[in-house]
Design an enzyme around this catalytic site. Sequence first.
Site, PDB file in Angstrom:
ATOM      1  CG  ASP A 108       0.566   3.318  -6.418  1.00  0.00           C
ATOM      2  OD1 ASP A 108       0.819   4.043  -5.436  1.00  0.00           O
ATOM      3  OD2 ASP A 108      -0.545   3.303  -6.994  1.00  0.00           O
ATOM      4  CE1 TYR A 133      -3.152   7.500  -2.492  1.00  0.00           C
ATOM      5  CE2 TYR A 133      -2.164   9.337  -3.677  1.00  0.00           C
ATOM      6  CZ  TYR A 133      -2.382   7.974  -3.533  1.00  0.00           C
ATOM      7  OH  TYR A 133      -1.826   7.108  -4.441  1.00  0.00           O
ATOM      8  CB  SER A 147     -15.500   2.906  -7.134  1.00  0.00           C
ATOM      9  OG  SER A 147     -15.155   4.111  -6.488  1.00  0.00           O
ATOM     10  CB  SER A 148     -11.866   6.508  -9.209  1.00  0.00           C
ATOM     11  OG  SER A 148     -12.264   6.910  -7.952  1.00  0.00           O
ATOM     12  CD  GLU A 151      -3.029  -0.717   0.077  1.00  0.00           C
ATOM     13  OE1 GLU A 151      -3.172  -0.411  -1.134  1.00  0.00           O
ATOM     14  OE2 GLU A 151      -3.443  -1.781   0.552  1.00  0.00           O
ATOM     15  CG  HIS A 152      -0.169   4.919   0.525  1.00  0.00           C
ATOM     16  ND1 HIS A 152      -0.478   6.218   0.228  1.00  0.00           N
ATOM     17  CD2 HIS A 152      -1.310   4.354   1.002  1.00  0.00           C
ATOM     18  CE1 HIS A 152      -1.757   6.443   0.540  1.00  0.00           C
ATOM     19  NE2 HIS A 152      -2.278   5.322   1.015  1.00  0.00           N
ATOM     20  CD  GLU A 170      -7.881   8.139 -10.072  1.00  0.00           C
ATOM     21  OE1 GLU A 170      -8.430   7.304 -10.808  1.00  0.00           O
ATOM     22  OE2 GLU A 170      -7.594   7.913  -8.883  1.00  0.00           O
ATOM     23  N   GLY A 230     -12.285   1.997  -0.917  1.00  0.00           N
ATOM     24  CA  GLY A 230     -10.919   1.508  -1.113  1.00  0.00           C
ATOM     25  C   GLY A 230     -10.851   0.381  -2.121  1.00  0.00           C
ATOM     26  CG  ASP A 257      -6.323   2.018  -7.669  1.00  0.00           C
ATOM     27  OD1 ASP A 257      -5.657   1.215  -6.992  1.00  0.00           O
ATOM     28  OD2 ASP A 257      -6.819   3.057  -7.206  1.00  0.00           O
TER      29      ASP A 257
HETATM   30  C1  GLA Z   1      -5.306   4.489  -3.979  1.00  0.00           C
HETATM   31  C2  GLA Z   1      -4.547   4.998  -5.186  1.00  0.00           C
HETATM   32  C3  GLA Z   1      -3.458   4.021  -5.606  1.00  0.00           C
HETATM   33  C4  GLA Z   1      -2.583   3.601  -4.420  1.00  0.00           C
HETATM   34  C5  GLA Z   1      -3.441   3.207  -3.227  1.00  0.00           C
HETATM   35  C6  GLA Z   1      -2.627   2.948  -1.983  1.00  0.00           C
HETATM   36  O1  GLA Z   1      -6.035   3.362  -4.322  1.00  0.00           O
HETATM   37  O2  GLA Z   1      -5.418   5.201  -6.269  1.00  0.00           O
HETATM   38  O3  GLA Z   1      -2.675   4.588  -6.627  1.00  0.00           O
HETATM   39  O4  GLA Z   1      -1.661   4.600  -4.091  1.00  0.00           O
HETATM   40  O5  GLA Z   1      -4.407   4.202  -2.923  1.00  0.00           O
HETATM   41  O6  GLA Z   1      -1.856   1.810  -2.134  1.00  0.00           O
END
Ligand code: GLA
Length: 366
Positions: A20, A206, A109-110, A17-18, A142, A106, A154
Amino acid sequence: MTVVRHSAPGRVNLIGEHTDYNQGFALPIALPARTVVTFAPSDSAEMTVHSDRAQAPERFPLDTTPGAVTGWAAYVAGVIWALRRAGHQVPGGTLTISGGVEMGAGLASSAALECAVLGALLRAGGLRLDPMEQARIAHRAENEYVGAPTGLMDQLAILFAQPRRAQLIDFCHLTLRPVTFDPDAHGVTLLLINSHATHRHAGGEYAERRASCERAATALGAASLRDVQHRGEAALAEVADPGAARRARHVLTENRRVLDTVEALQANDFAAAGRLFTASHTSMRDDFEITTGHIDLIAEAATDAGALGARMTGGGFGGCVIALVPAPRRAAVEAEVRRRVGEAGYREPTITHITAGDGPGDRATP
Ligand code: GLA
């Protein structure tokens, strides 16, 4: 002109997580739930968009620019803008969206909406773009149209998804490697526990986490934290700002956990994978500080009742927890989570058994 249909799944990130936007690693799967788009092209220079989640349709010209459309329809307008910027022709017409991927949970959906809209437009225009290029276009929509500073996970997770596989993504080299993920075949269930506490990524938290990671990388003379991964946490002693150092520690340890999870899955060692999930949650709670008391309580209740491990998935500040649970413990885990959440006065969670699903396509159901 013929009406086309295209759908794209949401995603569940198993771990990473976080990482990317720090050029690290992640290991997502696609959800069975899908966002479905039906597109009726016409000669119009406008797009009209209906959504089952909005009362009124939105209408905007095809030559829309960032800032002109806001709210949920900005994701649609952004895809059209990014496609046109990449030199592709986009037909006008009417898009109808029925969203099977819950928003603010989380579950991306976007990105599901972006990828479904993009696929429908490509299909209608008879255009073929490889999934990496599609991911870039959806991501640009996005980042640059909607203005959310998210990474590429995502879109890649959705566009490259395969049933019963997770994808190991290396964001530095932009490569994906399928990893078999079929816990059910080994008596283990992946539970998705939706807290129904929603988050908003376009919000400041974020962006603030992302900026802290960049500060830590700069302090180390590196372009990204990935460049110091080989030095391990010891490198962080050189980061004077303790807050940035803690954020960076999450990223470096999380990258390691992703690779260790891949090894555990390859050995069908779900107990080890579970421990890595729980360690990831702890790191998100203490170092990255993106969990909430509500989410921590769900993860703890699941492990207390016999889950092999549990962690929040997605960007944070609410959303869902995933838990790897030995099938015979499933009822006990569900009951304990519901009991503790109820006792604390939070909303009743929705708990579902999920499997790794397929990527985008023309079907309307999983
Ligand atoms: C959101 C962002 C992703 C990623 C996650 C955390 O989903 O869209 O790019 O950074 O948070 O892992």
